[in-house]
Design an enzyme around this catalytic site. Structure first.
Site, PDB file in Angstrom:
ATOM      1  N   GLY A  92      -6.168  -1.783  -8.945  1.00 46.49           N
ATOM      2  CA  GLY A  92      -6.667  -0.456  -8.594  1.00 46.49           C
ATOM      3  C   GLY A  92      -7.343  -0.563  -7.244  1.00 46.49           C
ATOM      4  O   GLY A  92      -6.798  -1.172  -6.323  1.00 46.49           O
ATOM      5  N   SER A 125      -3.446  -7.672  -8.634  1.00 48.90           N
ATOM      6  CA  SER A 125      -3.776  -6.878  -7.458  1.00 48.90           C
ATOM      7  C   SER A 125      -5.272  -6.957  -7.162  1.00 48.90           C
ATOM      8  O   SER A 125      -5.766  -7.991  -6.743  1.00 48.90           O
ATOM      9  CB  SER A 125      -3.291  -5.443  -7.657  1.00 48.90           C
ATOM     10  OG  SER A 125      -3.397  -4.688  -6.484  1.00 48.90           O
ATOM     11  N   ALA A 126      -6.034  -5.881  -7.393  1.00 49.21           N
ATOM     12  CA  ALA A 126      -7.474  -5.921  -7.151  1.00 49.21           C
ATOM     13  C   ALA A 126      -8.145  -7.011  -7.983  1.00 49.21           C
ATOM     14  O   ALA A 126      -9.100  -7.656  -7.531  1.00 49.21           O
ATOM     15  CB  ALA A 126      -8.098  -4.562  -7.459  1.00 49.21           C
ATOM     16  N   HIS A 162       0.614  -7.843  -2.773  1.00 46.37           N
ATOM     17  CA  HIS A 162       1.606  -6.866  -2.286  1.00 46.37           C
ATOM     18  C   HIS A 162       2.040  -7.176  -0.847  1.00 46.37           C
ATOM     19  O   HIS A 162       2.393  -6.264  -0.101  1.00 46.37           O
ATOM     20  CB  HIS A 162       1.056  -5.434  -2.327  1.00 46.37           C
ATOM     21  CG  HIS A 162       0.355  -5.067  -3.589  1.00 46.37           C
ATOM     22  ND1 HIS A 162       1.017  -4.865  -4.773  1.00 46.37           N
ATOM     23  CD2 HIS A 162      -0.965  -4.861  -3.854  1.00 46.37           C
ATOM     24  CE1 HIS A 162       0.134  -4.528  -5.710  1.00 46.37           C
ATOM     25  NE2 HIS A 162      -1.060  -4.539  -5.184  1.00 46.37           N
ATOM     26  N   GLU A 197       5.618  -9.015  -3.954  1.00 46.89           N
ATOM     27  CA  GLU A 197       5.732  -8.408  -5.269  1.00 46.89           C
ATOM     28  C   GLU A 197       6.553  -9.297  -6.201  1.00 46.89           C
ATOM     29  O   GLU A 197       7.581  -9.866  -5.816  1.00 46.89           O
ATOM     30  CB  GLU A 197       6.390  -7.029  -5.163  1.00 46.89           C
ATOM     31  CG  GLU A 197       5.583  -6.047  -4.322  1.00 46.89           C
ATOM     32  CD  GLU A 197       4.247  -5.683  -4.947  1.00 46.89           C
ATOM     33  OE1 GLU A 197       3.387  -6.594  -5.090  1.00 46.89           O
ATOM     34  OE2 GLU A 197       4.064  -4.512  -5.284  1.00 46.89           O
TER      35      GLU A 197
END
Length: 240
Positions: A92, A125-126, A162, A197
């Site tokens: 997020g 991700s985060a 990413h 990715e």
């Protein structure tokens, strides 16, 4: 202390052509089964709707045989971490996530459980950004301001989730991802691993391995760069 590390750091939870977390199922199950995990404690603070986010993760993991509990539902969050079988910190907004971890005074309890007890840690991700030494190399907008960019430092290097290499045919003349990462390296003289990715980093004690079917790009502290193939041994990145 580092020998207790048991981490899976994903570039993302979604990959084109797959359902939520499906591309990483084998990696997740390898981690969970190896630690006899039946219940995953999910940290949903990177998105605004914590209940909805937890449900998304629960809907993905329950069919695989894992229960999911949201840390935000626990009256004593530090006790919940002490009793957890595994922790999953979702993606997020990295700034929102880190600020919340600071506000709730959860950084040190998470660090202690992961580095000393060997609590399995999954980040996406985060959640991968905050597992590293700092969030300087996130792609996110700073919609809020944490007290510091210093993060969990479960590993002593930075990651850019990413990661997307420059498009040689584009007419866009703004900064490329490579240029932005290189700017960080120029100022800090620290390595950054660009995770494309579908790729991830597996940390088992003092051993680090690149997983997935694509290369990662390492931006070296001295200013150079190197493409690293799947299954590459990245253990050297643990050397501070």
């Amino acid at each position: 202390m580092g020998s207790a590390r048991n981490l899976l750091l994903l570039s993302s939870s979604r990959l084109h052509g797959y359902g939520y977390l499906e591309h990483a199922r084998a990696q997740l199950e390898d981690l969970f089964k190896g630690a006899n995990v039946k219940t995953v404690l999910f940290v949903p603070y990177a998105l605004k709707d914590h209940d909805k986010y937890t449900k998304t993760v629960r809907d993905a993991l329950t069919p695989w045989g894992y229960a999911v509990e949201g840390l935000h539902t626990k009256p004593d969050r530090k006790k919940a971490l002490q009793e957890a079988q595994a922790i999953f910190v979702g993606g997020g907004n990295t700034f929102v996530l880190l600020r919340t971890l600071y506000e709730m005074q959860l950084l040190e309890p998470i660090r202690e459980q992961v580095l000393q007890r060997g609590l399995p840690y999954v980040g996406s991700s985060a959640g991968t950004n905050v597992a590293t030494r700092s969030i300087h190399t996130t792609n996110d907008m700073p919609v809020t301001h944490p007290p510091s960019f210093d993060a969990l430092a479960l590993v002593p290097f930075n990651i850019n989730p990413h990661y997307l290499e420059p498009d040689a045919g584009t007419e866009h003349k703004g900064e490329t991802r490579d240029e932005r990462i290189q700017e960080f390296v120029d100022y800090h003289q620290l390595p950054v691993l660009g995770l494309r990715e579908g790729t991830s980093v597996r940390v088992q004690g003092d051993r680090v391995t690149l997983l997935g079917e694509r290369n990662a790009k390492l931006f070296k502290a001295d200013g150079g760069a190197e493409e690293l193939a799947p299954q590459a041994d990245l253990s050297f990145l643990l050397q501070k």
